[in-house]
Scaffold this active site. Structure first.
Site, PDB file in Angstrom:
ATOM      1  N   CYS A   1      95.878 -18.411  37.135  1.00 58.19           N
ATOM      2  CA  CYS A   1      97.268 -18.812  36.893  1.00 58.19           C
ATOM      3  C   CYS A   1      98.178 -18.279  38.006  1.00 58.19           C
ATOM      4  O   CYS A   1      98.127 -18.774  39.124  1.00 58.19           O
ATOM      5  CB  CYS A   1      97.719 -18.359  35.506  1.00 58.19           C
ATOM      6  SG  CYS A   1      99.190 -19.229  34.921  1.00 58.19           S
TER       7      CYS A   1
ATOM      8  N   HIS B   1      93.411 -19.954  31.510  1.00 67.06           N
ATOM      9  CA  HIS B   1      93.227 -18.650  30.881  1.00 67.06           C
ATOM     10  C   HIS B   1      92.028 -18.738  29.937  1.00 67.06           C
ATOM     11  O   HIS B   1      91.828 -19.743  29.259  1.00 67.06           O
ATOM     12  CB  HIS B   1      94.473 -18.251  30.089  1.00 67.06           C
ATOM     13  CG  HIS B   1      95.645 -17.922  30.945  1.00 67.06           C
ATOM     14  ND1 HIS B   1      95.696 -16.805  31.744  1.00 67.06           N
ATOM     15  CD2 HIS B   1      96.829 -18.570  31.123  1.00 67.06           C
ATOM     16  CE1 HIS B   1      96.854 -16.770  32.385  1.00 67.06           C
ATOM     17  NE2 HIS B   1      97.556 -17.829  32.025  1.00 67.06           N
TER      18      HIS B   1
END
Length: 509
Positions: free
Chosen positions: A343, A451
């Site tokens: 991310c 994630h």
């Protein structure tokens, strides 16, 4: 009908309060959830307000604290944002992002939050409680408090502790951490600061993290019970580090579990690190040792480096540049280094970061557009709207396998055409979820928006074997227990340890 009128019909909730932050509330709730599930009940976790950058995304795309998601797993149910209706995500300088029922609704300072957000926050909490009970009339809520319930300067604006306990007339357990010392003062002080009607809700006390022979605390137990007229319902022994950390502070202090490490992993300790639960699967790998990197250094001792997620990507990239870590990472990549960015970490590995709406920590116009580390030909622009969603995809590299996870980010990342000579390849069939590049001298630079990527067993095992091959280590072909099964095993062990030392009978009437 309003929930207040139906409280006599519901199973009595159990609420876990603490004498301080870090007393053990989260793990106690997790353990109780699994204990009650095993007893045939229908437990559901709840925390009215949580402050954390360690988040989860439910199947509706709603953000919630990871600790409540873990508690939902302990209950054997899917996490849902209504289990944590208010999530505050700190951004630094006393500013937090405010999330109601999974959706971001703005930012606020601490001062303005208590002034402007209290009433709407309480309404959101009541709405969530009503929704949970309407959908699950036979459930028993297991509620987690926050910090101390008697912070006297904030108690009139406390949405998470005694206000919820009184609203639901919950049976409350007060948890204290004997490892830190001073439990007698903590217990007595906490109870003395409560109003009589609040103190009556406390039906039991738990002494957490006791080291040594439990019988040695028998005199202390009697003293507490005589002084407070409240039973000590549990003395929980100190459990080793095999259980999940409760917050970021616990994580940073946690030591790697590996006894025979063959692979050494360095994780960059960003000032605004988020979603550190991404690394739990690696913590549980027997051959991996994890170390946190806090300052500039030669990184060559690590077999791979991870750049984690960030709540303030611009701010953290400036930190990397000013601290010298950006240069360290670039030097590492030139020396056959392997790097994974997740991310915000993916975004920082790119060439350019642009923050036109001041969403990611840029303080002024000079910081609105900055250079990234420059290892992947990608540029990221941060927009006002956040993307939160569950992901189902298929990986192309380092193996072909089904992938599950979730996204939480404001940034949109595209190929930097100016740097297009740096050839990159998609990691997944959905090409905008991640990219990788092989170095000429060996090693790979990879970044993904997913994630939970390391929770995917096949992907994790193939990536680890890629690293092992680069070290001339034999391939691990074991068909080990999946990480998600192992997580359930860890929760079972936690519940079993608590069940041995915790008397819940009086709470189940």
């Amino acid at each position: 009908m309003e929930l207040e009128a139906k409280l006599h019909e519901i199973k009595k909730p159990i609420m876990v309060l603490g004498t301080s932050s870090g007393a053990g509330k989260s793990l106690t709730v997790t353990a109780i959830c699994r204990i009650l599930k095993n007893l045939g009940e229908e437990p559901i976790p709840f925390k009215g307000q949580n402050m954390s950058n360690n988040a989860w995304v439910d199947w509706e795309g709603g953000e919630m604290a990871y600790s409540q998601a873990l508690q939902a797993f302990a209950c054997g149910i899917n996490p849902a944002a209504e289990m944590n209706p208010i999530l505050l995500k700190p951004q630094g300088n006393s500013i937090s992002e405010v999330i109601h029922l999974g959706k971001s609704i703005g930012t606020t300072t601490a001062k303005n939050y208590y002034k402007d957000w209290f009433t709407p926050g309480w309404e959101v909490i009541k709405k969530s409680l009503k929704s949970i009970y309407e959908g699950n009339p036979n459930c028993r809520l297991i509620i987690e408090g926050a910090g101390s319930p008697v912070e006297m300067n904030l108690i009139h604006r406390d949405l998470t502790n005694l206000r919820v306990a009184k609203y639901l007339n919950a049976n409350c357990i007060l948890v204290t951490d004997i490892e830190r010392g001073g439990v007698f003062a903590q217990i007595i002080g906490t109870l003395e600061l409560m109003k009589p009607e609040e103190k009556k809700l406390i039906k039991g006390i738990i002494i957490n993290r006791f080291r040594g022979d439990l019988s040695l605390f028998e005199d202390g137990k009697k003293w507490i019970e005589n002084k407070t007229q409240i039973p000590v319902v549990g003395i929980i022994p100190w459990l080793n580090d095999s259980f999940p950390p409760e917050d970021s502070l616990d994580l940073i202090e946690k030591k790697s579990l590996s006894k025979n490490p063959e692979i050494k992993v360095g994780i960059i300790k960003l000032p605004s690190i988020s979603n550190f639960s991404d690394f739990d699967p690696l913590e549980n790998e027997e051959t991996i040792f994890i170390e946190w990197i806090r300052k500039s250094q030669n990184l060559s001792k690590y077999d791979f480096i991870i750049l984690p997620g960030s709540k303030q990507t611009i701010k953290d990239q400036i930190f990397l540049e000013n601290s010298g870590l950006s240069k360290d990472i670039r030097d590492y990549s030139k020396n056959k280094g392997n790097i994974v960015g997740i991310c915000g970490g993916l975004q920082m590995l790119g060439t350019t970061l642009e923050d036109p709406y001041f969403k990611e920590g840029s303080k002024n116009y000079s910081e609105q557009k900055i250079k990234g580390i420059g290892l992947l030909p990608l540029k990221t622009t941060f927009f006002k709207k956040k993307l939160t969603r569950q992901i189902k995809s298929k990986s192309i590299w380092p193996c072909q396998s089904e992938i599950n996870g979730f996204e939480i980010h404001n940034g949109q990342t595209v190929l930097d055409e100016i740097q297009s000579s740096l050839k990159i390849n998609p990691i997944f069939e959905d090409s905008d979820l991640g990219w990788y590049k092989e170095n000429n001298k060996g090693g790979t630079i990879a970044g993904t928006y997913i994630h939970g990527i390391f929770e995917n067993d096949s992907w994790r095992e193939h990536y680890i074997n890629l690293i092992r091959k680069s070290k001339n280590l034999p391939t691990l072909n074991k068909k080990s227990i999946s990480y998600k099964e192992k997580r359930q095993f860890i929760i079972d062990n936690l519940a079993n340890e608590f069940h041995k030392h915790l008397n819940l009978k009086s709470f189940l009437s």
